[in-house]
Design a protein around this motif. Structure first.
Motif, PDB file in Angstrom:
ATOM      1  N   ARG A 261      41.116  37.424  46.622  1.00  0.00           N
ATOM      2  CA  ARG A 261      40.416  38.639  46.160  1.00  0.00           C
ATOM      3  C   ARG A 261      41.084  39.900  46.687  1.00  0.00           C
ATOM      4  O   ARG A 261      41.229  40.869  45.965  1.00  0.00           O
ATOM      5  CB  ARG A 261      38.960  38.612  46.604  1.00  0.00           C
ATOM      6  N   SER A 262      41.472  39.889  47.960  1.00  0.00           N
ATOM      7  CA  SER A 262      42.060  41.103  48.524  1.00  0.00           C
ATOM      8  C   SER A 262      43.428  41.367  47.904  1.00  0.00           C
ATOM      9  O   SER A 262      43.799  42.513  47.698  1.00  0.00           O
ATOM     10  CB  SER A 262      42.148  41.016  50.049  1.00  0.00           C
ATOM     11  N   GLN A 263      44.184  40.321  47.575  1.00  0.00           N
ATOM     12  CA  GLN A 263      45.475  40.514  46.912  1.00  0.00           C
ATOM     13  C   GLN A 263      45.288  41.095  45.522  1.00  0.00           C
ATOM     14  O   GLN A 263      46.002  42.001  45.129  1.00  0.00           O
ATOM     15  CB  GLN A 263      46.241  39.183  46.838  1.00  0.00           C
ATOM     16  N   VAL A 264      44.308  40.574  44.781  1.00  0.00           N
ATOM     17  CA  VAL A 264      44.036  41.090  43.442  1.00  0.00           C
ATOM     18  C   VAL A 264      43.590  42.543  43.540  1.00  0.00           C
ATOM     19  O   VAL A 264      44.035  43.402  42.789  1.00  0.00           O
ATOM     20  CB  VAL A 264      42.965  40.227  42.720  1.00  0.00           C
ATOM     21  N   GLY A 265      42.711  42.846  44.510  1.00  0.00           N
ATOM     22  CA  GLY A 265      42.238  44.210  44.705  1.00  0.00           C
ATOM     23  C   GLY A 265      43.362  45.156  45.078  1.00  0.00           C
ATOM     24  O   GLY A 265      43.423  46.290  44.597  1.00  0.00           O
ATOM     25  N   ALA A 266      44.291  44.687  45.903  1.00  0.00           N
ATOM     26  CA  ALA A 266      45.415  45.527  46.332  1.00  0.00           C
ATOM     27  C   ALA A 266      46.346  45.849  45.173  1.00  0.00           C
ATOM     28  O   ALA A 266      46.997  46.882  45.166  1.00  0.00           O
ATOM     29  CB  ALA A 266      46.191  44.820  47.451  1.00  0.00           C
ATOM     30  N   MET A 267      46.378  44.956  44.174  1.00  0.00           N
ATOM     31  CA  MET A 267      47.234  45.190  43.015  1.00  0.00           C
ATOM     32  C   MET A 267      46.513  45.999  41.946  1.00  0.00           C
ATOM     33  O   MET A 267      47.006  46.159  40.845  1.00  0.00           O
ATOM     34  CB  MET A 267      47.698  43.856  42.428  1.00  0.00           C
ATOM     35  N   GLY A 268      45.303  46.466  42.258  1.00  0.00           N
ATOM     36  CA  GLY A 268      44.553  47.268  41.302  1.00  0.00           C
ATOM     37  C   GLY A 268      43.875  46.435  40.239  1.00  0.00           C
ATOM     38  O   GLY A 268      43.438  46.960  39.237  1.00  0.00           O
ATOM     39  N   GLY A 269      43.769  45.145  40.485  1.00  0.00           N
ATOM     40  CA  GLY A 269      43.180  44.266  39.480  1.00  0.00           C
ATOM     41  C   GLY A 269      41.735  43.926  39.767  1.00  0.00           C
ATOM     42  O   GLY A 269      41.215  42.972  39.233  1.00  0.00           O
ATOM     43  N   ALA A 270      41.098  44.673  40.633  1.00  0.00           N
ATOM     44  CA  ALA A 270      39.709  44.372  40.963  1.00  0.00           C
ATOM     45  C   ALA A 270      38.835  44.531  39.732  1.00  0.00           C
ATOM     46  O   ALA A 270      38.911  45.553  39.052  1.00  0.00           O
ATOM     47  CB  ALA A 270      39.225  45.291  42.081  1.00  0.00           C
ATOM     48  N   PRO A 271      38.022  43.520  39.427  1.00  0.00           N
ATOM     49  CA  PRO A 271      37.171  43.620  38.249  1.00  0.00           C
ATOM     50  C   PRO A 271      36.097  44.692  38.423  1.00  0.00           C
ATOM     51  O   PRO A 271      35.738  45.046  39.532  1.00  0.00           O
ATOM     52  CB  PRO A 271      36.540  42.231  38.142  1.00  0.00           C
ATOM     53  N   GLY A 272      35.600  45.183  37.335  1.00  0.00           N
ATOM     54  CA  GLY A 272      34.518  46.160  37.383  1.00  0.00           C
ATOM     55  C   GLY A 272      34.982  47.541  37.020  1.00  0.00           C
ATOM     56  O   GLY A 272      34.406  48.192  36.175  1.00  0.00           O
ATOM     57  N   GLY A 273      36.029  48.000  37.669  1.00  0.00           N
ATOM     58  CA  GLY A 273      36.608  49.295  37.353  1.00  0.00           C
ATOM     59  C   GLY A 273      35.658  50.468  37.548  1.00  0.00           C
ATOM     60  O   GLY A 273      35.689  51.429  36.806  1.00  0.00           O
ATOM     61  N   SER A 274      34.807  50.410  38.568  1.00  0.00           N
ATOM     62  CA  SER A 274      33.891  51.526  38.785  1.00  0.00           C
ATOM     63  C   SER A 274      34.648  52.715  39.354  1.00  0.00           C
ATOM     64  O   SER A 274      35.734  52.576  39.905  1.00  0.00           O
ATOM     65  CB  SER A 274      32.759  51.115  39.729  1.00  0.00           C
TER      66      SER A 274
END
Length: 147
Positions: free
Chosen positions: A74-87
């Protein structure tokens, strides 16, 4: 317990994997996280000698071992700007990181992840059993598992 019966259901597993991918997409887990969960899950047949009560179950005893790795994914995905939700509230990730560093809320999230993983893998096991029953293979697989 031997894995001979699990080797005999590869095609059914592939079919259920394809069908279940839609269910995974609507869950809290990404497909990468789901793959990780599945590596920590073993499928077993309870009471294979009695077809009336035999049922496929997901043994999730090893899930705790991969929970930290789920967080890494999850943290790797978030660091790449791929975190779901896009708030628009970009502070949430930082706040969550601070809470985690302070030891606040980390354990309850692990509990929630474990419960969600256990529920989803059991749902998968039920679909796999249903597939085997539809194909007329459940009785033979139970007999092999009972040996």
């Amino acid at each position: 317990m031997g894995t001979e019966w699990t080797d005999r259901i590869v095609s059914e597993r592939m079919t259920v994997d394809r069908e279940f991918s839609t269910r995974v997409q609507s869950s809290r887990f990404s497909s990468q996280e789901w793959s990780l969960i599945m590596t920590a899950t073993e499928f077993e047949i309870e009471n294979p000698e009695d077809l009336e009560t035999a049922r496929m179950v997901a043994n999730t005893d090893k899930i705790d071992q991969i929970l930290p790795e789920l967080e890494n994914v999850r943290s790797q995905v978030g660091a790449m700007g791929g975190a779901p939700g896009g708030s628009n509230d970009s502070g949430g990730g930082v706040l969550d990181s601070i809470k985690g560093a302070l030891g606040m809320g980390g354990e309850s999230s692990h509990d929630a992840e474990r419960e969600a993983a256990e529920a989803l893998t059991q749902e998968y096991a039920e679909k796999l059993q249903a597939r085997l029953e539809e194909n007329g293979r459940w009785e033979g697989i139970c007999a092999t598992a009972a040996e």
